[in-house]
Structures are given as C-alpha cells and as structure tokens.
Design a protein around this motif. Sequence first.
Motif, PDB file in Angstrom:
ATOM      1  N   ARG A  88       0.837  -1.209   0.000  1.00  0.00           N
ATOM      2  CA  ARG A  88       0.000   0.000   0.000  1.00  0.00           C
ATOM      3  C   ARG A  88       0.872   1.259   0.000  1.00  0.00           C
ATOM      4  NH1 ARG A  88      -5.194   1.115   0.676  1.00  0.00           N
ATOM      5  NH2 ARG A  88      -5.961   2.725   2.065  1.00  0.00           N
ATOM      6  N   SER A  89       1.965   1.211   0.734  1.00  0.00           N
ATOM      7  CA  SER A  89       2.892   2.344   0.797  1.00  0.00           C
ATOM      8  C   SER A  89       3.524   2.599  -0.572  1.00  0.00           C
ATOM      9  CB  SER A  89       3.976   2.074   1.837  1.00  0.00           C
ATOM     10  OG  SER A  89       4.931   3.089   1.830  1.00  0.00           O
ATOM     11  N   ASP A  90       3.936   1.532  -1.258  1.00  0.00           N
ATOM     12  CA  ASP A  90       4.504   1.669  -2.596  1.00  0.00           C
ATOM     13  C   ASP A  90       3.480   2.258  -3.565  1.00  0.00           C
ATOM     14  OD1 ASP A  90       6.942   0.606  -1.807  1.00  0.00           O
ATOM     15  OD2 ASP A  90       6.446  -1.419  -2.493  1.00  0.00           O
ATOM     16  N   ASP A  91       2.246   1.779  -3.482  1.00  0.00           N
ATOM     17  CA  ASP A  91       1.173   2.276  -4.335  1.00  0.00           C
ATOM     18  C   ASP A  91       1.002   3.782  -4.136  1.00  0.00           C
ATOM     19  OD1 ASP A  91      -1.316   1.734  -6.061  1.00  0.00           O
ATOM     20  OD2 ASP A  91      -2.150   2.754  -4.292  1.00  0.00           O
ATOM     21  N   GLN A  92       0.989   4.219  -2.899  1.00  0.00           N
ATOM     22  CA  GLN A  92       0.824   5.640  -2.608  1.00  0.00           C
ATOM     23  C   GLN A  92       2.003   6.459  -3.128  1.00  0.00           C
ATOM     24  OE1 GLN A  92      -1.964   6.948  -1.616  1.00  0.00           O
ATOM     25  NE2 GLN A  92      -1.126   9.002  -1.703  1.00  0.00           N
ATOM     26  N   LYS A  93       3.207   5.913  -3.006  1.00  0.00           N
ATOM     27  CA  LYS A  93       4.394   6.614  -3.515  1.00  0.00           C
ATOM     28  C   LYS A  93       4.324   6.777  -5.030  1.00  0.00           C
ATOM     29  CE  LYS A  93       7.438   5.164   0.213  1.00  0.00           C
ATOM     30  NZ  LYS A  93       8.519   4.254   0.598  1.00  0.00           N
ATOM     31  N   TRP A  94       3.908   5.724  -5.746  1.00  0.00           N
ATOM     32  CA  TRP A  94       3.747   5.803  -7.196  1.00  0.00           C
ATOM     33  C   TRP A  94       2.754   6.904  -7.554  1.00  0.00           C
ATOM     34  CZ3 TRP A  94       6.223   4.082 -11.309  1.00  0.00           C
ATOM     35  CH2 TRP A  94       7.046   2.973 -11.194  1.00  0.00           C
ATOM     36  N   ARG A  95       1.598   6.887  -6.871  1.00  0.00           N
ATOM     37  CA  ARG A  95       0.547   7.861  -7.142  1.00  0.00           C
ATOM     38  C   ARG A  95       1.042   9.291  -6.919  1.00  0.00           C
ATOM     39  NH1 ARG A  95      -4.445   6.165  -7.714  1.00  0.00           N
ATOM     40  NH2 ARG A  95      -4.819   3.955  -7.550  1.00  0.00           N
ATOM     41  N   GLU A  96       1.719   9.513  -5.808  1.00  0.00           N
ATOM     42  CA  GLU A  96       2.215  10.853  -5.495  1.00  0.00           C
ATOM     43  C   GLU A  96       3.247  11.310  -6.521  1.00  0.00           C
ATOM     44  OE1 GLU A  96       3.615  10.834  -1.437  1.00  0.00           O
ATOM     45  OE2 GLU A  96       1.616  10.373  -0.671  1.00  0.00           O
ATOM     46  N   ALA A  97       4.164  10.427  -6.883  1.00  0.00           N
ATOM     47  CA  ALA A  97       5.211  10.785  -7.846  1.00  0.00           C
ATOM     48  C   ALA A  97       4.611  11.132  -9.206  1.00  0.00           C
ATOM     49  CB  ALA A  97       6.226   9.649  -7.974  1.00  0.00           C
ATOM     50  N   ILE A  98       3.684  10.336  -9.679  1.00  0.00           N
ATOM     51  CA  ILE A  98       3.046  10.579 -10.977  1.00  0.00           C
ATOM     52  C   ILE A  98       2.277  11.890 -10.938  1.00  0.00           C
ATOM     53  CG2 ILE A  98       1.255   9.755 -12.567  1.00  0.00           C
ATOM     54  CD1 ILE A  98       2.219   6.881 -11.792  1.00  0.00           C
ATOM     55  N   SER A  99       1.510  12.094  -9.898  1.00  0.00           N
ATOM     56  CA  SER A  99       0.699  13.301  -9.775  1.00  0.00           C
ATOM     57  C   SER A  99       1.561  14.562  -9.676  1.00  0.00           C
ATOM     58  CB  SER A  99      -0.220  13.181  -8.559  1.00  0.00           C
ATOM     59  OG  SER A  99      -1.070  14.286  -8.482  1.00  0.00           O
ATOM     60  N   GLN A 100       2.596  14.525  -8.863  1.00  0.00           N
ATOM     61  CA  GLN A 100       3.475  15.684  -8.707  1.00  0.00           C
ATOM     62  C   GLN A 100       4.204  16.001 -10.006  1.00  0.00           C
ATOM     63  OE1 GLN A 100       5.984  14.723  -5.361  1.00  0.00           O
ATOM     64  NE2 GLN A 100       4.365  15.104  -3.873  1.00  0.00           N
ATOM     65  N   ASN A 101       4.636  14.968 -10.720  1.00  0.00           N
ATOM     66  CA  ASN A 101       5.327  15.189 -11.980  1.00  0.00           C
ATOM     67  C   ASN A 101       4.397  15.807 -13.012  1.00  0.00           C
ATOM     68  OD1 ASN A 101       6.427  14.175 -14.771  1.00  0.00           O
ATOM     69  ND2 ASN A 101       8.156  14.195 -13.317  1.00  0.00           N
ATOM     70  N   GLU A 102       3.172  15.329 -13.088  1.00  0.00           N
ATOM     71  CA  GLU A 102       2.208  15.895 -14.030  1.00  0.00           C
ATOM     72  C   GLU A 102       1.909  17.355 -13.674  1.00  0.00           C
ATOM     73  OE1 GLU A 102      -0.318  16.737 -17.053  1.00  0.00           O
ATOM     74  OE2 GLU A 102       1.111  15.105 -16.900  1.00  0.00           O
ATOM     75  N   ASP A 103       1.748  17.638 -12.388  1.00  0.00           N
ATOM     76  CA  ASP A 103       1.507  19.023 -11.965  1.00  0.00           C
ATOM     77  C   ASP A 103       2.646  19.935 -12.416  1.00  0.00           C
ATOM     78  OD1 ASP A 103      -0.869  18.261 -10.766  1.00  0.00           O
ATOM     79  OD2 ASP A 103      -0.039  18.235  -8.723  1.00  0.00           O
ATOM     80  N   ALA A 104       3.882  19.470 -12.282  1.00  0.00           N
ATOM     81  CA  ALA A 104       5.042  20.267 -12.692  1.00  0.00           C
ATOM     82  C   ALA A 104       5.026  20.509 -14.203  1.00  0.00           C
ATOM     83  CB  ALA A 104       6.339  19.581 -12.274  1.00  0.00           C
ATOM     84  N   LEU A 105       4.689  19.482 -14.991  1.00  0.00           N
ATOM     85  CA  LEU A 105       4.632  19.631 -16.441  1.00  0.00           C
ATOM     86  C   LEU A 105       3.544  20.630 -16.848  1.00  0.00           C
ATOM     87  CD1 LEU A 105       5.063  15.898 -17.476  1.00  0.00           C
ATOM     88  CD2 LEU A 105       6.746  17.737 -17.738  1.00  0.00           C
ATOM     89  N   GLU A 106       2.410  20.585 -16.155  1.00  0.00           N
ATOM     90  CA  GLU A 106       1.332  21.530 -16.452  1.00  0.00           C
ATOM     91  C   GLU A 106       1.760  22.953 -16.108  1.00  0.00           C
ATOM     92  OE1 GLU A 106      -2.396  20.246 -14.754  1.00  0.00           O
ATOM     93  OE2 GLU A 106      -2.194  18.246 -15.638  1.00  0.00           O
ATOM     94  N   GLN A 107       2.459  23.130 -14.996  1.00  0.00           N
ATOM     95  CA  GLN A 107       2.937  24.460 -14.619  1.00  0.00           C
ATOM     96  C   GLN A 107       3.941  24.997 -15.631  1.00  0.00           C
ATOM     97  OE1 GLN A 107       4.315  24.333 -10.556  1.00  0.00           O
ATOM     98  NE2 GLN A 107       2.295  23.797  -9.766  1.00  0.00           N
ATOM     99  N   LEU A 108       4.713  24.109 -16.241  1.00  0.00           N
ATOM    100  CA  LEU A 108       5.659  24.523 -17.281  1.00  0.00           C
ATOM    101  C   LEU A 108       4.956  24.874 -18.597  1.00  0.00           C
ATOM    102  CD1 LEU A 108       8.527  21.924 -16.763  1.00  0.00           C
ATOM    103  CD2 LEU A 108       8.664  24.393 -16.395  1.00  0.00           C
TER     104      LEU A 108
END
Length: 95
Positions: free
Chosen positions: A3-23
């Motif tokens: 469950r911890s790994d799943d949450q880490k994947w989700r957070e990493a993907i979401s944060q990366n997408e947010d950064a790309l959108e901000q760019l």
Amino acid sequence: MTRSDDQKWREAISQNEDALEQLGVVSDSCIHFIMQIKHLGGVAKVSGAGGYKTNSGIVLVYPGDDEKINQYLEISGFDFSPLSIDGGITYQITK
C-alpha cells in the motif's frame, strides 16, 4: 506491491504531471483526459515530449479502479496498452 509503494507511485506521478502543467507543456485536451482519469480514481502524466500537439504523446496511466478506467479508455478513442509493475528494479551490490 505494498500500500505504501502504491501511494508513492501515485504521489510521484501526480506531482510530476503538476510540474509539467505548470511549465505549460501539456495541452488542454491532455489535461482534460488526465482529469478524467483522476475522477475515476487513477493518476496519469504525460511522458516524454508529447502531449501538446493534437494526437501526440504518450500518457502513463496508473489506475485505481481498473474496470472503470478500462471502460473509459475503450470509449475515449485513444490507443492503449496495459503494462504491469512486478516489484520494480532491484540491485544487488557486491564487493
């Protein structure tokens, strides 16, 4: 995957997408697609240099409810291929 790994994947993907959108490198249509995936319980991000021109790019989708997301993908008109994560990459260090 834990469950911890799943949450880490989700957070990493979401944060990366947010950064790309901000760019400003993600098209409005791609953002709409990603928001639909989020609404269904998954996360997604543009991968590589694609996503700004119409019908370009690759989007990595990490599903929550596989069935709802699969149904959405089938009616979305996008081509998709399922992938699986089997524990990731491990290294053995020896001296």
